[in-house]
Scaffold this active site. Structure first.
Site, PDB file in Angstrom:
ATOM      1  CG  ASP A   1      -2.199  -0.764   1.012  1.00  0.00           C
ATOM      2  OD1 ASP A   1      -2.406  -1.258  -0.105  1.00  0.00           O
ATOM      3  OD2 ASP A   1      -2.988  -0.895   1.970  1.00  0.00           O
TER       4      ASP A   1
ATOM      5  CG  ASP B   1      -4.582  -7.424  15.602  1.00  0.00           C
ATOM      6  OD1 ASP B   1      -5.475  -6.739  16.152  1.00  0.00           O
ATOM      7  OD2 ASP B   1      -3.379  -7.153  15.678  1.00  0.00           O
TER       8      ASP B   1
END
Length: 533
Positions: A136, A289
């Site tokens: 990214d 996460d």
């Protein structure tokens, strides 16, 4: 020339006015102290003592469990079926599961070669592994370097994919989610995830995948972190002490008792079917996460933590980078707790005991109470009792419980016991930042979804020229001065002076030392001290 006296410059009326203001302030303070300040402070003390007891019970419980696990607990290979994946003459390599290795990146110029090299060096049948680089990066130079590195490994026969997106929507969660949508991923059974500064050993997959293959109830195998720059400065040693407790105790206890713990976002292997069943990656918080781990656990999936399997990584070595990381790690769980509380309560797939564990122990005590009580009690309320002697804190709450909690926290890093006092002072300073972030997450305001990638240095840590340039960069005034820490230090220093002048001299030494710690951090010198051992 006749000397001008101070009375000429400052007439008597000035001194009279100053004395009047001081006297009026003292009168106002006495008028509001008894009916307002004293009751409020007593309530604050009671609340802080209650939170301290909650944290104390949690720490003692985990100490007892981890002691039993170490003394009598079975190793992971005994609790779960584990055996090497055997070669099949007829099936060949197709008897091995297909593994995807994902490495999300964002302008990782200093570490991209280390992580890509480590991922491409993983030992596994070459036709049963795909390395996926999710880049990214917005810096075109870094982007070009990463792409060329992928091409270099591809020329060596490594099945490596370089994937980019048009935007950074969802940040890391968005990149991981998009990475799983590619057609070649459909043939994969498991996905290993590593952040850009992580360097797994070649045998990582051989030690983790068999657990997932032979135990269909397992969805995640998590490895432990090993820090390559823990000895760089005093700040990195303090981080090591905090993280070692998390991995040595919290993760181990969660794995042994409830088969649940928070995924650390890296150095772990997921069963892709479990990710899909849990609803995939979501970017609603900055802890994607933990979000995935909680949702997978509510679906009935189990997790396994391997303390013996370590993956090298890098700790933030500037206070600026560490502050950003701690904001994300404190704000995200609090915000996730707010979003998932009722979802956990209404869940019917897991037991009541596990719900209580997730809501009370995992979220409320560890992610909310631990941050708030450290700052509010030891930095605000306890010093305030010096100014209001009518309110007293019992010795068991001010001394004994904090001392026991501190010693229990220190068991994770025996080599740093001599730095325990520094760790206490540093954690109290950081509690200001963590408490602010926790309230931002709970109230869902301000910087609740702020995501700033933690700066990594990689090989620059080994180069003197780079280290000099780095020190020069971090000494800039704007990066060094932290007003909140300086304000807290001034408050503690004032309380210490007041304790000596008018109080019972109960806490003045602690107040002065803690104020000094706040000043050190406030002026940006925390990362410059290097411990001898």
């Amino acid at each position: 020339m006749e000397r001008i006296s101070t009375t000429t410059l400052l007439p008597d009326t000035f001194y009279g006015t100053r004395d009047d203001i001081t006297e009026q302030f003292a009168i106002m303070w006495e008028q509001i102290k008894a009916p307002l300040i004293v009751p409020l402070l007593r309530i604050a003390v009671l609340l802080c003592l209650a939170m301290s007891v909650m944290l104390f019970i949690e720490r003692v419980y985990m100490f007892i469990v981890i002691s039993l696990v170490k003394l009598f607990g079975r190793k992971p290979e005994k609790r779960y079926k584990w055996e090497p994946i055997k070669d099949d003459v007829e099936l060949g390599n197709s008897s091995y599961p297909m593994v995807l290795v994902q490495i999300p990146m964002y302008n990782e110029k200093e570490v991209y070669q280390l992580s890509i090299g480590a991922a491409c060096g993983l030992s596994w049948p070459s036709d049963r592994i795909i390395v996926q680089i999710l880049d990214d990066s917005t810096d075109p130079i870094t982007k070009n370097l990463v792409e060329m590195e992928c091409q270099r490994w591809a020329s060596k026969g490594i099945n490596i994919k370089y994937e980019v997106r048009d935007n950074r929507s969802g940040y890391k969660a968005g990149a991981l989610k998009q990475g799983l949508k590619h057609s070649y991923v459909k043939q994969c059974d498991f996905v290993a995830i590593f952040d850009a500064d992580f360097q797994p050993e070649p045998d990582f997959l051989w030690r983790t995948i068999p657990f997932l293959v032979h135990n269909p109830e397992l969805s995640l195998v998590q490895a432990r972190w090993k820090y390559v720059n823990a000895d760089e400065c005093l700040m990195t040693r303090m981080q090591e002490m905090s993280l070692d407790y998390h991995f040595t105790v919290e993760q181990e206890v969660g794995s042994a008792t409830h088969a649940f713990f928070g995924f650390n976002g890296t150095a772990g292997v997921w069963r892709i079917a479990a990710i899909d069943e849990a609803g995939g990656w979501k970017d609603r918080t900055t802890v994607e996460d933990m979000d995935l781990a909680v949702r997978a656990s509510l679906k009935g999936w189990k997790f396994l933590y391997l303390s013996s399997l370590m993956v090298k990584n890098e700790l933030p070595s500037t206070f600026k980078a560490y502050r950003y990381q701690q904001h994300r790690w404190s704000c995200g769980p609090a915000n996730l707790f707010r979003k998932m509380f009722m979802e956990i309560v209404r869940n019917k797939k897991v037991s009541l005991w596990k719900k209580v564990h997730v809501i009370y122990s995992f979220f409320f005590v560890r992610k909310v109470v631990a941050h708030i009580v450290t700052f509010v009690f030891y930095v605000v309320v306890l010093p305030a009792t010096v100014l209001v002697p009518e309110v007293e804190v019992p010795k068991w709450g001010a001394v004994y419980i904090p001392a026991i909690i501190t010693l229990l926290n220190a068991v994770g890093t025996p080599r740093s016991l001599h730095l325990l006092v520094f760790w206490i002072l540093f954690e109290n300073v950081m509690s200001l930042h963590r408490t602010k972030a926790t309230f931002i997450g709970l109230l869902e305001v301000g910087r609740v979804n702020e995501w700033i990638v933690t700066e990594k240095l990689g090989d620059a840590l080994k180069l003197k020229s780079a280290a000099k340039a780095f020190r020069k960069h971090r000494m800039r005034l704007g990066d060094r001065i932290h007003l909140l820490e300086l304000a807290a230090g001034a408050y503690l220093f004032f309380c210490g002076c007041y304790d000596i002048a008018f109080g019972n001299n109960h806490y003045f030494l602690y107040l002065f030392i803690q104020a000094f710690a706040f000043f050190i951090v406030g002026f940006g010198y925390v990362g410059t001290f290097v411990p001898n051992s």
